[in-house]
Scaffold this motif. Structure first.
Motif, PDB file in Angstrom:
ATOM      1  N   UNK A   1       6.183  -8.469 105.987  1.00 10.59           N
ATOM      2  CA  UNK A   1       7.601  -8.139 106.087  1.00 10.59           C
ATOM      3  C   UNK A   1       8.441  -9.406 106.090  1.00 10.59           C
ATOM      4  N   UNK A   2       8.036 -10.386 106.871  1.00  8.69           N
ATOM      5  CA  UNK A   2       8.787 -11.648 106.927  1.00  8.69           C
ATOM      6  C   UNK A   2       8.849 -12.315 105.559  1.00  8.69           C
ATOM      7  N   UNK A   3       7.732 -12.300 104.863  1.00 10.31           N
ATOM      8  CA  UNK A   3       7.694 -12.894 103.526  1.00 10.31           C
ATOM      9  C   UNK A   3       8.692 -12.213 102.597  1.00 10.31           C
ATOM     10  N   UNK A   4       8.698 -10.900 102.632  1.00 12.87           N
ATOM     11  CA  UNK A   4       9.583 -10.161 101.748  1.00 12.87           C
ATOM     12  C   UNK A   4      11.045 -10.319 102.170  1.00 12.87           C
ATOM     13  N   UNK A   5      11.313 -10.339 103.455  1.00  8.16           N
ATOM     14  CA  UNK A   5      12.697 -10.529 103.911  1.00  8.16           C
ATOM     15  C   UNK A   5      13.218 -11.905 103.533  1.00  8.16           C
ATOM     16  N   UNK A   6      12.334 -12.889 103.500  1.00 10.52           N
ATOM     17  CA  UNK A   6      12.734 -14.219 103.036  1.00 10.52           C
ATOM     18  C   UNK A   6      13.152 -14.163 101.568  1.00 10.52           C
ATOM     19  N   UNK A   7      12.407 -13.420 100.778  1.00 12.16           N
ATOM     20  CA  UNK A   7      12.764 -13.253  99.363  1.00 12.16           C
ATOM     21  C   UNK A   7      14.087 -12.495  99.234  1.00 12.16           C
ATOM     22  N   UNK A   8      14.260 -11.462 100.045  1.00 12.57           N
ATOM     23  CA  UNK A   8      15.511 -10.702 100.046  1.00 12.57           C
ATOM     24  C   UNK A   8      16.696 -11.624 100.313  1.00 12.57           C
TER      25      UNK A   8
END
Length: 511
Positions: A113-120
């Motif tokens: 989730x953190x990885x994807x939120x960083x991309x977001x």
């Protein structure tokens, strides 16, 4: 054509992550009215557009479970997510997977989730998050933990407030950390199957608070009445509603239809004491079938809605005289202020339809913290960077009217009134009784006294008529109600020239 062994292994492992690999579990979920994470995502995004992150991750429980068991029962560590498009617009989507340990949050799932939120954050992508699940999972043992309070997911998600639009969807039990994901979102869609709470049944029992069924922790009727949920829908409508809400943030639409505007001439009753539904006003001024009402059962005396005017997204606030006569209560102040923040953050012009006797008054009202809560609306209005257009439909009295107009009749880009509207420092009869108190007390005959009140009130109505207020240039114009949409559209065209209609990007509070 032969397939290399390494590719075959990847394809076989990928197949294990699909719903088809666990038909019994899917069938049980369907039997109780649920949908899988991949079903929700598949309905939301354009076909074939999902680029998934972390598909092959399993729960951090290898020291107590066999690898085959982890591959079979902890698919993607309970969260599916990636980048996709919706109607051709880039977005992100995440969904906790209720088939994996009731959608609980695992440690590797947090990392995904953190990885994807960083991309977001990097790409400024609108995001939809299917949040249902049981909260934090205590059973992950491969990663040394004591408190697990160093998890950064919640801060990362909250930090996106104002940066990207975030919509949460809840279609099942949603407790603890999962509930925080929903609560931090800009808009929350939930169904009759939803139950939201900062702690689930186990935590409630562990705190010595008794045994509570999951469905009774925070059922949908409670969560709509207290304003936690913005839009309540039937279970099968949740994804379509999320897609509709997301559309408001994706820019103007080219195709729209205008309702018949002549209906506006008769929608507001002539007498001040007759209540009416203000939603037809909103739906007529906005494009056909473009309005979505938010938090309808929380502070119903004030309507908040998203809609479109000539394809452009607008926010709408309006007094609903069927509840509390349209007065501004503490809850209404919170509701409207938070909504103005949302509109300002994402660049939505605001239409304010005013028909209010003013702020709510009285000892009972003051016990609700009225002074502070209603003042929030004034602060939020004063901070607006997007255009505000005010339309006084019938009554514009006191501080309540000023709050609905950003603090003053001259704060909006334009303040209009409809024929028959009246504006004043307070309700006219009350103003007469207050300002003429000594003179009225001197009249001994009660019937004569009340007749005098009626006569003075009639004079006050004439003096406070919209035309007289406009003659003194305290408002900008009095118009035929059927002209409202056209005037609003031209004002917004002027405000939007050269891309000047931008959001502030400021965080949106969660009240």
């Amino acid at each position: 054509m032969s397939i290399r062994a390494d590719l075959l292994e990847v394809l076989a492992r990928r197949a294990l992550t699909e719903d088809a690999a666990r038909p019994d579990a899917v069938e049980r979920l369907h039997a109780r009215g649920g949908r899988t994470a991949r079903e929700n995502i598949g309905e939301l995004v354009d076909p074939g557009s999902l680029v998934e992150y972390g598909r092959f991750v399993t729960a951090a429980q290898q020291d107590k479970r066999e690898v085959d068991d982890l591959l079979d029962r902890t698919v993607a560590d309970g969260i599916v997510g990636g980048l996709a498009t919706v109607d051709g617009h880039a977005c992100a989507v995440l969904s906790y997977d209720y088939l994996v340990m009731a959608g609980t949050q695992g440690m590797r799932g947090h990392r995904k989730t953190d990885r994807l939120l960083h991309v977001v954050d990097r790409l400024a992508l609108p995001t939809v998050f299917f949040a249902a699940g049981g909260g934090g999972r205590p059973g992950d043992t491969d990663i040394p933990l004591v408190s697990a309070l160093d998890v950064t997911t919640f801060a990362a998600w909250a930090r996106l407030s104002g940066r990207v639009p975030r919509i949460a969807v809840v279609d099942d039990n949603c407790f603890a950390g999962n509930a925080v994901v929903a609560g931090c979102a800009d808009l929350v869609v939930a169904t009759e199957r939803a139950s939201l709470g900062m702690g689930g049944p186990a935590m409630i029992a562990g705190g010595g608070l008794g045994d509570v069924a999951a469905a009774e922790v925070g059922p949908i009727d409670v969560m709509t009445a207290n304003g936690v949920v913005d839009v309540a829908v039937a279970s099968g409508e949740a994804v379509a509603t999320a897609r509709r809400l997301l559309g408001y943030f994706l820019g103007p639409v080219e195709e729209w239809e205008a309702p018949d505007q002549t209906a506006l001439r008769d929608v507001v009753p002539e007498g001040e004491r007759t209540a009416y539904d203000v939603l037809p006003v909103v739906e007529t001024v906005c494009d056909e079938d473009s309005v979505t009402v938010l938090r309808p059962t929380f502070a119903p005396e004030l309507l908040t809605a998203l809609g479109r005017v000539e394809g452009r997204t607008v926010g709408v606030v309006a007094n609903d005289t069927r509840h509390m006569a349209g007065a501004i209560t503490a809850a209404a102040g919170d509701k409207a202020a938070r909504f103005l923040q949302l509109c300002d953050s994402f660049g939505f012009p605001v239409l304010s339809f005013v028909d209010t006797p003013g702020m709510m008054v009285g000892p009972d009202a003051e016990r609700t913290g009225l002074v502070r809560h209603t003042s929030r609306l004034l602060v939020a209005g004063a901070q607006l960077g997007v255009p505000l257009v005010g339309v006084v439909l019938r009554r514009g009295y006191g501080l309540g009217a000023q709050a609905m107009l950003g603090g003053s009749t001259h704060e909006p880009l334009m303040t209009l009134a409809w024929p028959g509207a009246h504006l004043g420092a307070m309700g006219l009869e009350g103003a007469v009784r207050l300002s003429m108190r000594r003179e009225l007390e001197a009249i001994e005959d009660p019937e004569e006294r009340e007749r005098t009140v009626r006569e003075l009130t009639a004079w006050a109505q004439e003096h406070s008529s919209a035309l007289n207020v406009a003659r003194h240039f305290e408002i900008d114009d009095v118009i035929d109600p059927a002209e409202t949409r056209q005037v609003v559209a031209r004002l917004l065209d002027a405000a939007a020239r050269d891309g000047r209609l931008r959001g502030s990007g400021r965080p949106v509070d969660t009240w």
